[in-house]
Design a protein around this motif. Structure first.
Motif, PDB file in Angstrom:
ATOM      1  N   ALA A 323       0.827  -1.211   0.000  1.00  0.00           N
ATOM      2  CA  ALA A 323       0.000   0.000   0.000  1.00  0.00           C
ATOM      3  C   ALA A 323       0.859   1.258   0.000  1.00  0.00           C
ATOM      4  CB  ALA A 323      -0.930  -0.002   1.214  1.00  0.00           C
ATOM      5  N   LYS A 324       2.008   1.197   0.662  1.00  0.00           N
ATOM      6  CA  LYS A 324       2.891   2.362   0.766  1.00  0.00           C
ATOM      7  C   LYS A 324       3.760   2.535  -0.471  1.00  0.00           C
ATOM      8  CE  LYS A 324       6.431   4.406   3.780  1.00  0.00           C
ATOM      9  NZ  LYS A 324       7.238   4.206   5.015  1.00  0.00           N
ATOM     10  N   LYS A 341       6.734  -6.428 -11.505  1.00  0.00           N
ATOM     11  CA  LYS A 341       8.106  -5.927 -11.343  1.00  0.00           C
ATOM     12  C   LYS A 341       8.195  -4.448 -11.676  1.00  0.00           C
ATOM     13  CE  LYS A 341      12.892  -6.943 -12.561  1.00  0.00           C
ATOM     14  NZ  LYS A 341      13.797  -7.811 -13.371  1.00  0.00           N
ATOM     15  N   LYS A 342       7.563  -4.028 -12.764  1.00  0.00           N
ATOM     16  CA  LYS A 342       7.610  -2.622 -13.163  1.00  0.00           C
ATOM     17  C   LYS A 342       6.834  -1.747 -12.191  1.00  0.00           C
ATOM     18  CE  LYS A 342       7.092   0.439 -17.137  1.00  0.00           C
ATOM     19  NZ  LYS A 342       6.686   0.547 -18.561  1.00  0.00           N
ATOM     20  N   ALA A 343       5.712  -2.255 -11.695  1.00  0.00           N
ATOM     21  CA  ALA A 343       4.933  -1.488 -10.715  1.00  0.00           C
ATOM     22  C   ALA A 343       5.757  -1.219  -9.459  1.00  0.00           C
ATOM     23  CB  ALA A 343       3.646  -2.228 -10.360  1.00  0.00           C
ATOM     24  N   LEU A 344       6.555  -2.202  -9.043  1.00  0.00           N
ATOM     25  CA  LEU A 344       7.441  -2.022  -7.895  1.00  0.00           C
ATOM     26  C   LEU A 344       8.527  -0.987  -8.184  1.00  0.00           C
ATOM     27  CD1 LEU A 344       7.967  -5.635  -6.513  1.00  0.00           C
ATOM     28  CD2 LEU A 344       7.090  -3.677  -5.229  1.00  0.00           C
ATOM     29  N   ALA A 410      -5.014  -3.001  -1.411  1.00  0.00           N
ATOM     30  CA  ALA A 410      -3.863  -2.146  -1.105  1.00  0.00           C
ATOM     31  C   ALA A 410      -3.838  -0.881  -1.952  1.00  0.00           C
ATOM     32  CB  ALA A 410      -2.568  -2.933  -1.315  1.00  0.00           C
ATOM     33  N   SER A 411      -4.790  -0.731  -2.886  1.00  0.00           N
ATOM     34  CA  SER A 411      -4.830   0.496  -3.687  1.00  0.00           C
ATOM     35  C   SER A 411      -5.501   1.645  -2.948  1.00  0.00           C
ATOM     36  CB  SER A 411      -5.545   0.239  -5.020  1.00  0.00           C
ATOM     37  OG  SER A 411      -6.936   0.032  -4.827  1.00  0.00           O
ATOM     38  N   THR A 412      -6.107   1.366  -1.799  1.00  0.00           N
ATOM     39  CA  THR A 412      -6.696   2.397  -0.946  1.00  0.00           C
ATOM     40  C   THR A 412      -5.940   2.366   0.381  1.00  0.00           C
ATOM     41  OG1 THR A 412      -8.847   2.007  -1.985  1.00  0.00           O
ATOM     42  CG2 THR A 412      -8.845   3.313   0.028  1.00  0.00           C
ATOM     43  N   PRO A 413      -4.833   3.109   0.498  1.00  0.00           N
ATOM     44  CA  PRO A 413      -3.887   2.896   1.603  1.00  0.00           C
ATOM     45  C   PRO A 413      -4.369   3.295   2.988  1.00  0.00           C
ATOM     46  CG  PRO A 413      -3.229   4.765   0.235  1.00  0.00           C
ATOM     47  CD  PRO A 413      -4.353   4.098  -0.481  1.00  0.00           C
ATOM     48  N   LEU A 414      -5.465   4.018   3.126  1.00  0.00           N
ATOM     49  CA  LEU A 414      -5.941   4.433   4.445  1.00  0.00           C
ATOM     50  C   LEU A 414      -6.888   3.424   5.079  1.00  0.00           C
ATOM     51  CD1 LEU A 414      -6.534   8.256   3.842  1.00  0.00           C
ATOM     52  CD2 LEU A 414      -4.638   7.175   5.053  1.00  0.00           C
TER      53      LEU A 414
END
Length: 658
Positions: A323-324, A341-344, A410-414
């Motif tokens: 998420a972070k 891998k690219k997203a990371l 994890a796309s909504t980190p709060l």
């Protein structure tokens, strides 16, 4: 949601139907004299007549089958509030490889009756423009010219659609009433569609005819079923709060291709089994292959898990890391756009990139993680009778630890661990496992939308009410406040904006705890001062105990609602006030105590006020015990809110004893 499934294999009528498009620009005195009282006296505009056709045709140039669609509508505008019906936006799907819906033959005219004569203004083709909404959709837009009270607008267009799986659907209901809506579908005998009538309204007429030689494929003539669907005097579909996508409930005809025959007589199934879909998703390089990318996280695991003690703490650490470190790029989807891998590396991706990365990372830690595909609330509900992969537009992770499962986005980190965003709480989703058959899973909020307020205060002889307001928020209530703090850039700015919204209340010292501790309730402490009166001149003091969590507007205003009331989660709000007043003050008026319960333990509202030893004690509770209420329960909810609003207009009144 109401679906009626219709078969295309009707007995064909021997007499030809008169159903056809109406003549463009051919108005009658009845059209001019039409009043909004004909269906709904509150209508700002009305569809006089609406017509559409769709047929499958062979595109010889591109070598593929197309759906050719015509739309034609005539609308009477009653007042300025109806002018927005003249702002036209036509959506075109983009399919990749330069394939997209092609729109053409747009024409439009506005007709006004001025001083006994007709004045027509044609749509200027130069004022038709195209807008790129996102990588999947374009919009063609135009505004009808010379609008005024009483205008009749009319426009038509054609669209060529390079996909025949989803035959062009037809919505009978819209945001304005319609006098007549008619749709003709030409279905070649080679194609078998599942056809469903959705919504609460019934068709006035359905006709089936045989259309000879309606299509030629490779020199061979094919007959068609000519299906005509008609609905009349259609009320507007009114959207209210607490509902999923309107498309779920508007009366409409839907088409989905089930199977087709080739010219050599062989049959090809299009509607797949879930086993077929499982195999496709698991082997897809943008879905299943990304779930398998455990190697991308192996080097991270020792540092990431060094302070964890069990699978739950490991899953929480991994969830927080993803998420972070991978932020949403604003796009959603079930597939990865850039690969794990690219997203990371870029720290950015769509929901597919983020949550498929989460699944791969959890698997790298030997935690049982599966993908769950779903349809968001605004996208529509999924068809659970047979697989339609385009029904799904979102993917999250399902984590199984011991005998408990957690849904993670994890796309909504709060979000706290295990709570999905509200837009994902929509019926059921399909769990995709790399090794086992897929299965349905109910999407239920794991926490209440919960808030508790405590206010302990004193009325001073100077006429000010001073005290501490303590607020506890969890679930979606905490998420909303944390988003507010994030949007304000700092706690200080958040409090400043809160102070500005309350002109009669000033905030002094404050403290907000657990802003970043998402598993804990958000705790807010405010020293507040309420200006009550000028101590030298006021004959009485008015204090509203409902200044906290006040409901000023009833969210339910229809006489009848034909679709569910979908809150997404159970809700609970509690308020407790303890106000001490000087000895020379007496209580003269107070809100009535109220105790209302909804049927079948659906919820309740309690309010009580007492005065003893110069202390006023006020308590309020609102509980809604169901995430979804049936339309039959609508009037009970409407009455509940109506009575709460009336009560909250009253005050606690003190005055000095003589």
């Amino acid at each position: 949601m109401k679906y009626i499934y219709l078969s295309l294999f009707f007995v064909f009528c021997s007499v030809k139907s008169n159903a056809q498009d109406f003549k463009f620009g051919d108005y009658t005195h009845d059209d001019l004299a039409l009043k909004n009282t004909v269906i709904d006296s509150n209508a700002n505009a009305i569809v006089i007549r609406e017509f559409g056709t769709a047929r499958i045709d062979n595109d010889d140039v591109r070598g593929r089958m197309m759906v050719e669609y015509l739309y034609h509508v005539r609308i009477k505008i009653f007042n300025k509030q109806g002018f927005d019906q003249g702002n036209i936006s036509i959506m075109q799907h983009v399919y990749g490889n330069d394939a997209e819906d092609e729109i053409r033959d747009i024409k439009g005219v506005t007709t006004n009756y001025v001083n006994g004569t007709f004045k027509q203004t044609d749509l200027d083709p130069k004022k038709i423009f195209k807008e790129k909404k996102n990588k999947y959709r374009n919009l063609t837009k135009f505004t009808m010219p010379n609008l005024m009270d009483g205008s009749i607008i009319e426009y038509s267009y054609r669209i060529s659609i390079p996909r025949i799986f989803n035959f062009r659907n037809w919505e009978f209901q819209s945001d304005i009433p319609k006098l007549h809506s008619e749709y003709i579908a030409y279905i070649p005998a080679l194609y078998n569609y599942n056809v469903s009538l959705r919504g609460a309204l019934k068709l006035n007429d359905t006709k089936a005819e045989l259309q000879k030689e309606c299509l030629r494929i490779s020199g061979v003539s094919v007959d068609c079923s000519k299906m005509t669907y008609t609905m009349k005097n259609i009320p507007a579909f009114v959207e209210e709060d607490y509902m999923t996508a309107a498309v779920n409930f508007k009366s409409a005809i839907n088409f989905e291709l089930s199977d087709y025959q080739t010219l050599d007589g062989s049959k090809r199934n299009v509607t797949k089994t879930w086993k077929d879909v499982d195999n496709e998703l698991v082997s897809d390089k943008s879905f299943g292959s990304q779930m398998k990318k455990k190697d991308a996280f192996k080097d991270l695991m020792p540092e990431l898990l060094k302070n964890t003690t069990d699978d739950l703490s490991k899953a929480q650490a991994i969830y927080r890391y993803i998420a972070k470190n991978i932020k949403s790029n604003g796009f959603i989807g079930i597939y990865s756009e850039t690969a794990v891998k690219k997203a990371l590396e870029t720290h950015s991706g769509n929901t597919g990139d983020i949550n498929l990365s989460l699944i791969a990372a959890l698997s790298a830690a030997n935690i049982d993680a599966e993908a769950l595909i779903l349809s968001t609330r605004e996208y529509g509900q999924v068809n659970d009778l047979y697989p339609v992969i385009t029904d799904f537009n979102y993917v999250v992770a399902k984590v199984n630890i011991g005998d408990k499962s957690y849904l993670l986005d994890a796309s909504t980190p709060l979000l706290p661990f295990g709570l999905l965003p509200l837009h994902c709480i929509n019926g059921k989703g399909r769990v995709i496992n790399l090794k086992k058959p897929s299965y349905w899973y109910d999407l239920i909020a794991s926490q209440k939308d919960y808030t508790r307020y405590n206010f302990i205060a004193t009325l001073t002889k100077e006429g000010k009410i001073k005290g501490e307001l303590l607020t506890y928020s969890s679930g979606y209530a905490a998420l909303k406040k944390r988003k507010g703090i994030q949007a304000a850039n700092s706690v200080e700015e958040y409090v400043e904006k809160l102070d500005e919204k309350m002109p009669k209340i000033s905030i002094g010292k404050y403290e907000i705890q657990n802003v970043d501790s998402l598993e804990q309730p958000l705790i807010e402490k405010y020293d507040i001062t309420i200006n009550s009166y000028d101590g030298t001149s006021a004959a009485q003091i008015l204090f509203s105990p409902f200044f906290i969590d006040n409901i000023s507007k009833n969210p339910f205003n229809l006489n009848e609602r034909t679709y569910p009331i979908d809150l997404g989660a159970m809700t609970e709000s509690r308020c407790s006030i303890q106000l001490t007043v000087p000895e020379d003050f007496v209580l003269t008026e107070q809100p009535k105590d109220l105790n209302i319960a909804l049927p079948d333990n659906g919820g309740r509202y309690l309010s009580s006020t007492s005065f003893m030893n110069q202390v006023i004690n006020f308590n309020q509770l609102l509980q809604l015990n169901k995430p979804v209420y049936h339309p039959a329960e609508y009037l009970s909810l409407k009455e509940l809110y109506s009575r709460i609003i009336q009560l909250q207009k009253t005050d606690i009144i003190f005055k000095k004893a003589k």
